[in-house]
Scaffold this active site. Structure first.
Site, short mmCIF file in Angstrom:
data_model
loop_
_atom_site.label_atom_id
_atom_site.label_comp_id
_atom_site.label_asym_id
_atom_site.label_seq_id
_atom_site.Cartn_x
_atom_site.Cartn_y
_atom_site.Cartn_z
N CYS A 48 -1.39 6.20 8.72
CA CYS A 48 -1.86 4.88 8.29
C CYS A 48 -2.86 5.22 7.13
O CYS A 48 -2.65 6.36 6.54
CB CYS A 48 -1.87 3.93 9.06
SG CYS A 48 -3.65 4.18 10.15
N ARG A 92 1.07 -1.06 0.05
CA ARG A 92 -0.14 -0.09 -0.07
C ARG A 92 0.78 1.05 -0.05
O ARG A 92 0.62 2.26 -0.95
CB ARG A 92 -0.88 -0.06 1.28
CG ARG A 92 -1.93 -0.98 1.16
CD ARG A 92 -3.03 -1.04 2.35
NE ARG A 92 -3.67 0.18 2.11
CZ ARG A 92 -4.47 0.92 3.10
NH1 ARG A 92 -4.70 0.17 4.32
NH2 ARG A 92 -5.20 2.01 2.76
#
Length: 285
Positions: A240, A181
């Site tokens: 995040c 990611r």
């Protein structure tokens, strides 16, 4: 020896079950099946545990400008803690099924709001079951606590502050998402892939041993100091996807005796709300 200040071991929690000063909170959750955790809780949980739903209890009002999991306001959080019977003397123990990935969010929120007696169950639900400890299906009735909240506002970084810090070598930015990611190779949740320019990648799962317990404090300390270099921990910003698993790094840093870094609570899902904000793809900061 792991710090009891941030972590509690299964045998220690087992010994204090039923203590009125102990408030246990089940934080099990699945980002892709949002009712999974609540269903699991209804089927079986640690005796006396309340349930915290990430989207409903640990998240505030979403707007077109916020990320996926903005922090709740003080009034909503007070209501939640009060229903769990939390007082200033309560020891709040959070657990989940992900090595603390979701429980750390509640731990951080409590610490941020000034409730110091908060910890995460090391190894969580999986370790509790492996050791064949007591479970229950009874759901405790709402209580009436008297929480006292005083926020530590300097623990948070806003999107505007994050934008102003880019390129400033006095700060270290850590992306807690999985490498795929971070690089932008995969993005299963958010509409834009990549990372904030200048951010280093350390997956939050690297804080854990194979049995989903936290690594020893000295190991975590060594790893984080290598990552931070000359940057002091209080000049570290963690983010995040939506400000949840980034709390796992803040917990790990605290376990390691490094103090508390800062949380970019809006995280990637808020950063990309404005298409004019810079993004980067690939494995380099």
């Amino acid at each position: 020896m792991k710090s009891i200040r941030d972590l509690i071991q299964t045998e220690e929690l087992d010994q204090i079950l039923g203590n009125p000063e102990v408030v246990i909170v089940d934080c099990r959750f699945d980002l892709f099946q949002t009712e999974w955790g609540r269903e699991q809780y209804r089927q079986s949980h640690i005796p006396g545990a309340y349930y915290a739903h990430l989207d409903e209890d640990l998240t505030g009002v979403r707007t077109p400008q916020t990320g996926r999991h903005p922090l709740p306001d003080a009034e909503a959080f007070v209501r939640l803690l009060s229903a769990w019977g939390v007082t200033p003397n309560s020891l709040v123990v959070a657990y989940d099924q992900n090595g603390g990935a979701f429980a750390a969010r509640l731990w951080w929120m409590l610490r941020y709001w000034g409730h110091e007696r908060a910890c995460v169950l090391d190894g969580g639900w999986e370790k509790w079951l492996r050791e064949r400890r007591k479970t229950a299906t009874e759901i405790p009735a709402p209580s009436k606590g008297t929480p006292w909240l005083t926020p530590k506002n300097d623990w948070l970084i806003s999107t505007e502050e994050m934008a102003s810090i880019l390129g400033n070598n006095q700060w270290k930015i850590i992306d807690a998402r999985a490498p795929q990611r971070y690089s932008g190779e995969e993005e299963p949740i958010d509409p834009v892939a990549g990372h904030i320019p200048g951010a280093l990648n350390r997956f939050h799962g690297f804080n854990l041993a194979p049995d989903s317990t936290f690594l020893p404090p000295e190991t975590l300390r060594k790893q984080f100091l290598e990552l931070l270099g000359e940057t002091p921990p209080d000049h570290t910003i963690v983010y995040c996807g939506s400000g949840v698993t980034s709390c796992h790094h803040l917990l790990a840093m605290s376990i390691a005796g490094l103090g508390m870094g800062k949380l970019y609570a809006g995280s990637w899902s808020e950063w990309i709300r404005d298409p004019n904000r810079p993004i980067r793809r690939g494995n380099q900061p």
